[in-house]
Scaffold this active site. Sequence first.
Site, PDB file in Angstrom:
ATOM      1  N   GLU B 127       0.888  -1.162   0.000  1.00  0.00           N
ATOM      2  CA  GLU B 127       0.000   0.000   0.000  1.00  0.00           C
ATOM      3  C   GLU B 127       0.926   1.210   0.000  1.00  0.00           C
ATOM      4  O   GLU B 127       1.364   1.669   1.046  1.00  0.00           O
ATOM      5  CB  GLU B 127      -0.916  -0.044   1.219  1.00  0.00           C
ATOM      6  CG  GLU B 127      -2.133   0.829   1.018  1.00  0.00           C
ATOM      7  CD  GLU B 127      -1.857   2.287   1.278  1.00  0.00           C
ATOM      8  OE1 GLU B 127      -1.221   2.942   0.412  1.00  0.00           O
ATOM      9  OE2 GLU B 127      -2.281   2.750   2.338  1.00  0.00           O
ATOM     10  N   GLU B 136       4.716  11.213  -1.915  1.00  0.00           N
ATOM     11  CA  GLU B 136       5.520  10.286  -1.106  1.00  0.00           C
ATOM     12  C   GLU B 136       6.505   9.490  -1.970  1.00  0.00           C
ATOM     13  O   GLU B 136       7.465   8.941  -1.439  1.00  0.00           O
ATOM     14  CB  GLU B 136       4.677   9.310  -0.275  1.00  0.00           C
ATOM     15  CG  GLU B 136       3.757   9.986   0.715  1.00  0.00           C
ATOM     16  CD  GLU B 136       3.020   8.994   1.616  1.00  0.00           C
ATOM     17  OE1 GLU B 136       3.530   7.906   1.883  1.00  0.00           O
ATOM     18  OE2 GLU B 136       1.904   9.353   2.054  1.00  0.00           O
TER      19      GLU B 136
HETATM   20  N1  SAH Z   1      11.482   1.999   1.046  1.00  0.00           N
HETATM   21  C1  SAH Z   1      10.803   1.494   2.065  1.00  0.00           C
HETATM   22  N2  SAH Z   1      11.253   0.399   2.716  1.00  0.00           N
HETATM   23  C2  SAH Z   1      10.564  -0.092   3.776  1.00  0.00           C
HETATM   24  N3  SAH Z   1       9.416   0.437   4.235  1.00  0.00           N
HETATM   25  C3  SAH Z   1       8.915   1.509   3.592  1.00  0.00           C
HETATM   26  C4  SAH Z   1       9.580   2.083   2.495  1.00  0.00           C
HETATM   27  N4  SAH Z   1       8.871   3.164   2.077  1.00  0.00           N
HETATM   28  C5  SAH Z   1       7.806   3.258   2.892  1.00  0.00           C
HETATM   29  N5  SAH Z   1       7.819   2.266   3.807  1.00  0.00           N
HETATM   30  C6  SAH Z   1       6.817   2.002   4.844  1.00  0.00           C
HETATM   31  O1  SAH Z   1       5.633   1.680   4.153  1.00  0.00           O
HETATM   32  C7  SAH Z   1       4.486   1.941   4.958  1.00  0.00           C
HETATM   33  C8  SAH Z   1       3.423   2.569   4.077  1.00  0.00           C
HETATM   34  S1  SAH Z   1       1.859   2.749   4.871  1.00  0.00           S
HETATM   35  C9  SAH Z   1       1.113   1.156   4.675  1.00  0.00           C
HETATM   36  C10 SAH Z   1       1.265   0.257   5.875  1.00  0.00           C
HETATM   37  C11 SAH Z   1       0.602  -1.113   5.746  1.00  0.00           C
HETATM   38  N6  SAH Z   1       1.100  -1.874   4.628  1.00  0.00           N
HETATM   39  C12 SAH Z   1      -0.884  -0.960   5.635  1.00  0.00           C
HETATM   40  O2  SAH Z   1      -1.397  -1.184   4.531  1.00  0.00           O
HETATM   41  O3  SAH Z   1      -1.542  -0.625   6.594  1.00  0.00           O
HETATM   42  C13 SAH Z   1       4.980   2.828   6.101  1.00  0.00           C
HETATM   43  O4  SAH Z   1       4.944   2.113   7.309  1.00  0.00           O
HETATM   44  C14 SAH Z   1       6.418   3.182   5.707  1.00  0.00           C
HETATM   45  O5  SAH Z   1       7.289   3.324   6.824  1.00  0.00           O
END
Ligand code: SAH
Lengths: 367, 367
Positions: B127, B136
């Site tokens: 997501e 983002e």
């Molecule tokens: N390059 C990266 N490597 C690891 N985590 C990442 C990332 N870019 C973003 N994230 C993480 O991705 C998440 C996006 S929000 C979605 C969170 C969860 N999958 C849900 O659906 O509820 C955040 O927690 C952020 O810290």
Amino acid sequence: MGSSTQNGVVDKGVDFANYFCTYGFLYHQKEMLCDRVRMDAYYNSIFKNKHHFEGKVVLDVGTGSGILAIWSAQAGARKVYAVEATKMAEHAAELVKSNELQHVVEVIEGTMEDITLPEKVDVIISEWMGYFLLRESMLDSVLCARDRWLKPNGVMYPSHARMWLAPIKSTLVDQKMNDFEGSMDDWYCFIDDTKNYYGVDMSALTKPFTHEQKKYYLQTSIWNNLHPNQVIGTPVIIKEIDCLTTTVDDISNVRASVSSSITEENARLAGIAGWFDVHFRGSSENPAQNEIELNTGPNEDSGTHWGQQVFLLHPPPRVQRGDDLKFNFSMIRSKENHRLMEVDLDIEIKQSSGKLLPQVRNKFFIE
Amino acid sequence: MGSSTQNGVVDKGVDFANYFCTYGFLYHQKEMLCDRVRMDAYYNSIFKNKHHFEGKVVLDVGTGSGILAIWSAQAGARKVYAVEATKMAEHAAELVKSNELQHVVEVIEGTMEDITLPEKVDVIISEWMGYFLLRESMLDSVLCARDRWLKPNGVMYPSHARMWLAPIKSTLVDQKMNDFEGSMDDWYCFIDDTKNYYGVDMSALTKPFTHEQKKYYLQTSIWNNLHPNQVIGTPVIIKEIDCLTTTVDDISNVRASVSSSITEENARLAGIAGWFDVHFRGSSENPAQNEIELNTGPNEDSGTHWGQQVFLLHPPPRVQRGDDLKFNFSMIRSKENHRLMEVDLDIEIKQSSGKLLPQVRNKFFIE
Ligand SMILES: Nc1ncnc2c1ncn2[C@@H]1O[C@H](CSCC[C@H](N)C(=O)O)[C@@H](O)[C@H]1O
Ligand SMILES: Nc1ncnc2c1ncn2[C@@H]1O[C@H](CSCC[C@H](N)C(=O)O)[C@@H](O)[C@H]1O
């Protein structure tokens, strides 16, 4: 990661992202420029002590819009170095020019720690104070400037600073306890819904969520402009700083054991308020002609943009006139961000009857 | 300084300070977990397409609380790698354990770009969508994961995404124009006061201050959950993304020339709204059994936490049914922060009478 210091060394990019960025906005500079208590104090400190400026070399650490540098020049300085880390330096330079002081004021874009001046200075002026005095840790940069650039008999503007604590009454504690409880009620609904609709049991996160929300609502100090009648006991000084001699070590770790007596007949001790004052006294070799004070304590007529920081006690104990409060206060910098603070505040109440209530330990964050 | 990219290379510390930090809070994860439209879409995409998960290896990019990884395991995955950059990884691991899935789900704390998996995967679920889809820039990390870890016939969840624009009516534009004017009125009082009380002429800053405030109030896109009846013309697609084949280049620079016709009798064109939808369709070799859509457009019954982004037009032109709007849209990443966006939106109105109004150029910031 997410940390501004690695083995005590500040990551500059992170420091800009976390700290300097806001000072790049004119809107934010304007907020400070509209603080009449602050403006009057600096204005008077300069113009009622022109002997410190006439024909002198002045350094303004963190000039922002350039206001203190411009006043210094107007008060007769021979040369003013105005150092500013952010792009605000460009606006300061414009302002200097439009006020026709470019022959006196030299704006330098850069951090105080990095730049070099062509000469030593007679006066260092700076408005470095954050919430509860030391938040932002900007005094470090002023001390660095002092040690590198101030002449032996030079003067610091301001010259002295003090931190205060006082017991207060306030309904803030009820609001925040309500907010916290509301947030927890929400959480429990969320746990139920997520189990019922989506088949996942989230209750393992209840403990860390409670912790996070408690920190947010109840353990983070709150900005407030208190009315003097909310102060229910004697204010006490927990730190005195001589800007000419203090060191980064001295201000990185503030400790005090102090007592305050309740002066109100009967009240709820909703929290402890912290504030500061600074003085413009010059030095003993080179004193001010007119001492000026900038006081950010509770004031009926005029608040400052600093307000006071309130540390809430939950639930608030009842106190009575004559009760003695013993504070064990300690404040250190946050490991993740050296510009934020962590406070341990242990409180012991000795009732006027002689009865000693058990000491309560409190942990707070100045974010 | 204050920049997250230096010659195109992202400074990690800065990226954590600016971006990742918020995802470290359970409060923020909870906001996403409470978005029922979002949750239903992902839940259905998995449980109505179990054939994509049963016995398969799944990678969850940015697992946050772990929810998508847990669902994937519950749907029968043989192994799930759940990668999360922030400390939230620890909570995800707790949750996996308390839901007794630790033999299937392996939580890995680290950024997707840095970590290594022991094997290639059949499914990448993530997501990654920000406001107006691409804010983002997290899709970059998903594409990096795809290119390194997805098996030749692997599937992306979601598989497709689209960006939409539509003309809207709204009183937001009046509010924001008022706020802007109020702020400028304040400024002129401030200029007078500073001259009168403190002898400094600040008027040289009026131009940059106006610029700053205009950007803040009128050129920064606004989060809003619109009612469908605020949409006054045909919504148009400005970008279609196939998650299996798109590249960072393809999404770094979004350009479109599209037309929309006004469907409302008579209205003020207060702005243009932007939103997105994503689809879970699998791939042509490996299609979904049940296609699922997640739509963040204006909806009477259920909003999402993404809402829509509104780009205000000030002053708002009057339009009539049958008028044709021609949009020239371009969106690039901000030079200071690759996770924020800058939009150029040129609008030409061709009235139903045939009359062509002069093109208006607009610049916006998605902050
Ligand atoms: N390059 C990266 N490597 C690891 N985590 C990442 C990332 N870019 C973003 N994230 C993480 O991705 C998440 C996006 S929000 C979605 C969170 C969860 N999958 C849900 O659906 O509820 C955040 O927690 C952020 O810290
Ligand atoms: N180490 C450092 N080097 C240069 N500027 C600094 C600094 N630390 C803080 N600053 C700047 O110091 C200013 C403090 S705010 C005070 C601004 C101005 N002197 C006034 O009184 O209105 C900010 O603009 C900030 O960007």
